[in-house]
Motif scaffolding. Structure first.
Motif, short mmCIF file in Angstrom:
data_model
loop_
_atom_site.label_atom_id
_atom_site.label_comp_id
_atom_site.label_asym_id
_atom_site.label_seq_id
_atom_site.Cartn_x
_atom_site.Cartn_y
_atom_site.Cartn_z
N MET A 108 -105.49 6.70 -0.89
CA MET A 108 -105.36 6.25 -2.48
C MET A 108 -106.51 6.73 -3.32
O MET A 108 -106.46 7.24 -4.38
CB MET A 108 -104.85 4.94 -2.67
CG MET A 108 -104.30 4.77 -3.99
SD MET A 108 -103.59 3.16 -4.33
CE MET A 108 -104.90 2.01 -4.16
N ARG A 116 -109.15 8.85 -2.70
CA ARG A 116 -109.38 10.44 -2.72
C ARG A 116 -108.30 10.80 -3.71
O ARG A 116 -108.56 11.90 -4.50
CB ARG A 116 -109.04 10.88 -1.38
CG ARG A 116 -109.46 12.49 -1.35
CD ARG A 116 -109.32 12.94 0.01
NE ARG A 116 -109.69 14.19 0.28
CZ ARG A 116 -109.07 15.36 0.13
NH1 ARG A 116 -107.57 15.06 -0.02
NH2 ARG A 116 -109.58 16.51 0.29
N ASN A 117 -107.02 10.42 -3.55
CA ASN A 117 -106.04 10.97 -4.50
C ASN A 117 -106.35 10.62 -5.97
O ASN A 117 -106.35 11.53 -7.00
CB ASN A 117 -104.69 10.43 -4.23
CG ASN A 117 -104.17 10.72 -2.86
OD1 ASN A 117 -104.49 12.00 -2.47
ND2 ASN A 117 -103.16 10.21 -2.44
N TYR A 118 -107.07 9.54 -6.28
CA TYR A 118 -107.35 9.05 -7.53
C TYR A 118 -108.32 9.94 -8.12
O TYR A 118 -108.59 10.59 -9.24
CB TYR A 118 -107.86 7.58 -7.54
CG TYR A 118 -108.35 7.02 -8.82
CD1 TYR A 118 -107.31 7.01 -10.05
CD2 TYR A 118 -109.70 6.71 -9.15
CE1 TYR A 118 -107.70 6.48 -11.36
CE2 TYR A 118 -109.97 6.40 -10.49
CZ TYR A 118 -109.24 6.27 -11.41
OH TYR A 118 -109.46 5.82 -12.71
N LEU A 133 -109.31 12.91 -7.07
CA LEU A 133 -108.51 14.47 -7.49
C LEU A 133 -107.96 14.60 -8.71
O LEU A 133 -108.25 15.43 -9.47
CB LEU A 133 -107.66 14.87 -6.29
CG LEU A 133 -108.24 15.06 -4.93
CD1 LEU A 133 -107.32 15.46 -4.08
CD2 LEU A 133 -109.45 15.99 -4.91
N THR A 134 -107.48 13.52 -9.08
CA THR A 134 -106.83 13.50 -10.40
C THR A 134 -107.60 13.36 -11.46
O THR A 134 -107.43 13.92 -12.48
CB THR A 134 -105.54 12.37 -10.57
OG1 THR A 134 -106.19 11.01 -10.32
CG2 THR A 134 -104.45 12.62 -9.55
N SER A 177 -108.31 22.80 -6.33
CA SER A 177 -107.49 22.79 -4.99
C SER A 177 -108.43 23.72 -4.25
O SER A 177 -108.33 23.48 -2.86
CB SER A 177 -106.28 23.62 -5.24
OG SER A 177 -106.50 24.89 -6.04
N TRP A 194 -99.49 20.26 -3.83
CA TRP A 194 -99.81 18.82 -3.95
C TRP A 194 -100.70 18.03 -4.96
O TRP A 194 -100.24 17.24 -5.29
CB TRP A 194 -100.66 18.81 -2.48
CG TRP A 194 -101.02 17.30 -2.27
CD1 TRP A 194 -102.57 16.95 -2.04
CD2 TRP A 194 -100.29 16.21 -1.97
NE1 TRP A 194 -102.54 15.61 -1.66
CE2 TRP A 194 -101.12 15.14 -1.80
CE3 TRP A 194 -98.99 15.80 -2.29
CZ2 TRP A 194 -100.66 13.70 -1.58
CZ3 TRP A 194 -98.43 14.45 -2.06
CH2 TRP A 194 -99.46 13.68 -1.69
N LEU A 195 -101.57 18.89 -5.50
CA LEU A 195 -102.26 18.47 -6.85
C LEU A 195 -101.53 18.04 -7.85
O LEU A 195 -101.56 17.08 -8.68
CB LEU A 195 -103.23 19.31 -7.06
CG LEU A 195 -104.41 18.94 -8.06
CD1 LEU A 195 -104.99 17.54 -7.72
CD2 LEU A 195 -105.54 19.97 -8.35
N LEU A 237 -99.61 14.84 -7.30
CA LEU A 237 -100.54 13.83 -7.50
C LEU A 237 -100.66 13.34 -9.14
O LEU A 237 -100.62 12.43 -9.52
CB LEU A 237 -101.80 13.99 -7.03
CG LEU A 237 -101.91 14.00 -5.34
CD1 LEU A 237 -103.40 14.31 -4.81
CD2 LEU A 237 -101.47 12.64 -4.77
N ARG A 285 -97.34 11.87 -10.19
CA ARG A 285 -97.09 10.35 -9.87
C ARG A 285 -98.04 9.51 -10.69
O ARG A 285 -97.66 8.47 -11.07
CB ARG A 285 -97.52 10.39 -8.41
CG ARG A 285 -96.47 10.94 -7.26
CD ARG A 285 -97.07 10.75 -5.78
NE ARG A 285 -96.21 11.22 -5.06
CZ ARG A 285 -96.36 11.16 -3.58
NH1 ARG A 285 -97.45 10.49 -3.21
NH2 ARG A 285 -95.66 11.79 -2.91
N LEU A 308 -100.38 6.90 -6.24
CA LEU A 308 -101.20 7.70 -5.61
C LEU A 308 -101.29 7.02 -4.07
O LEU A 308 -101.67 7.83 -3.33
CB LEU A 308 -102.35 7.55 -6.28
CG LEU A 308 -102.69 8.31 -7.57
CD1 LEU A 308 -103.95 8.35 -8.17
CD2 LEU A 308 -101.96 9.56 -7.70
#
Length: 400
Positions: free
Chosen positions: A2, A4-6, A8-9, A23, A32-33, A36, A39, A48
């Motif tokens: 979570m 890492r996903n945060y 990237l966003t 990317s 995938w980006l 994210l 979401r 995320l």
């Protein structure tokens, strides 16, 4: 994750980097980006976190009514003292006519999920044991005696016979009084009339089966000799040789322990008979490829004794002729009297026995007596003594 996903966003939303830049730099796909970012806009930072990959619908999932049926069957088998493992549950449900049953592995997983699988200590691998099985029914029987207590603590004995090929329980008989050699011999003779005579009989070294240690012959050994049955005794202190009947004892006692304690032999025998009917005709046996013992026993022709290969039993013992001119010898688990002759009284002799033929030899090596032993007579005459004219079989022909 979570975090890492945060991160990237935020590169896109806060720092203004393009989708292609993020990317490429972080080696992720554009789709995938985009997912994210979608979401995050919908659910915030909680959206995320990794989501479960479990499918929303499982087409072959076991129905709840089937799970309940499996658990109920398990409880019923356990309370009755029967085997209650996945294979036994499957066999019982199949016998009852249920269709579309789950596989055995699924039943195991259901039991495990509900905490009904008890871990066992690791057993020895099967390849370290030498397994054997008779090729035909009646080719080999095994016999043994086990003990069980009544409700008041009275000790009983249960005499068992099992067919080695099919695992069929030939008979299981309980008694309050301890079995003696004559009782076992008589019972074995009755079973041969009902089921046929086996080729071999395998037992342990109990005194009711073996009289070698007293240089005698038990009743069952004599009957086996008469019927051309080869008798086999296991190695002392090695019950694995009679493993099939020893395993039956464990299974029988597991059942009896779940029943209301029997108050007398009649009640105990009824419980044993009920279990044996289930064991022989209903329960499928893992050791014989999930067949019932009765089915396998009836599937092939029955073996018969081999009269050409019958072994001769030789014995010898030393004795002293008494003042009446007789000696005593054990035959068919009974003491027999042989009238050698008063002229030989107080002499030490050697007795050579070949099956039922007895020869008496004195210390000078001379044969002074011969006779043929029979089960029905207690007193036997000396065939070499022509003057011996008493009537054999009378109560006491040796008295003055």
């Amino acid at each position: 994750t979570m975090s890492r996903n945060y991160y990237l966003t935020q590169l896109v939303l806060s720092q203004g980097l393009s989708i292609s830049q993020v990317s490429t730099e972080h080696n992720i796909s554009r789709s995938w980006l985009y997912e994210l970012l979608k979401r995050f806009k919908q659910d915030g930072i909680e959206g995320l976190s990794p989501k479960s990959r479990r499918p929303h619908h499982i087409a072959n999932k076991t129905k709840q009514h089937m799970i309940n049926l499996i658990l109920t069957t398990r409880t019923t088998l356990k309370n009755n003292g029967f085997y209650d493992g996945p294979q036994s549950i499957y066999d019982h449900l199949e016998t009852q006519g249920h269709k579309n049953l789950p596989c055995i592995a699924t039943i195991y997983n259901i039991l495990k999920k509900h905490g009904l699988i008890t871990p066992q200590k690791q057993k020895r691998p099967n390849n370290c044991l030498k397994r054997f099985e008779a090729d035909l029914p009646n080719q080999r029987w095994q016999s043994d005696i086990t003990h069980y207590k009544l409700a008041d603590g009275t000790e009983t004995e249960i005499l068992n016979f099992i067919d080695d090929h099919s695992r069929l329980i030939i008979d299981s008989k309980a008694t309050e009084q301890y079995y003696n050699a004559n009782q076992i011999g008589t019972h074995f003779k009755k079973l041969t009339k009902l089921y046929g005579t086996p080729t071999e009989l395998q037992t342990d070294n109990g005194a009711v089966y073996v009289a070698k240690h007293v240089k005698g012959q038990t009743s069952i050994e004599t009957i086996c000799l008469e019927k051309h049955v080869k008798i086999i005794h296991s190695r002392p202190y090695h019950p694995q040789t009679n493993g099939k009947i020893e395993r039956y004892h464990q299974t029988l006692k597991k059942y009896l322990n779940q029943q209301t304690p029997a108050n007398n032999i009649k009640e105990l025998q009824k419980q044993i008979d009920t279990f044996n009917h289930y064991y022989n005709n209903i329960r499928k046996h893992r050791g014989i490829k999930r067949q019932t013992p009765q089915h396998k026993y009836n599937a092939l022709p029955h073996a018969k004794p081999n009269k050409n290969n019958q072994a001769t039993i030789y014995r010898d013992r030393e004795d002293k002729i008494d003042s009446s001119g007789k000696i005593t010898i054990r035959y068919h688990s009974e003491l027999k009297k042989i009238q050698v002759g008063r002229k030989h009284k107080h002499q030490k002799v050697k007795i050579l026995i070949e099956n039922n033929k007895a020869t008496i030899i004195n210390q000078q090596g001379k044969t002074i007596g011969k006779t043929t032993l029979t089960k029905t007579k207690k007193y036997h005459s000396n065939k070499l003594n022509k003057k011996n004219n008493y009537n054999e079989g009378t109560k006491n022909p040796l008295s003055p």
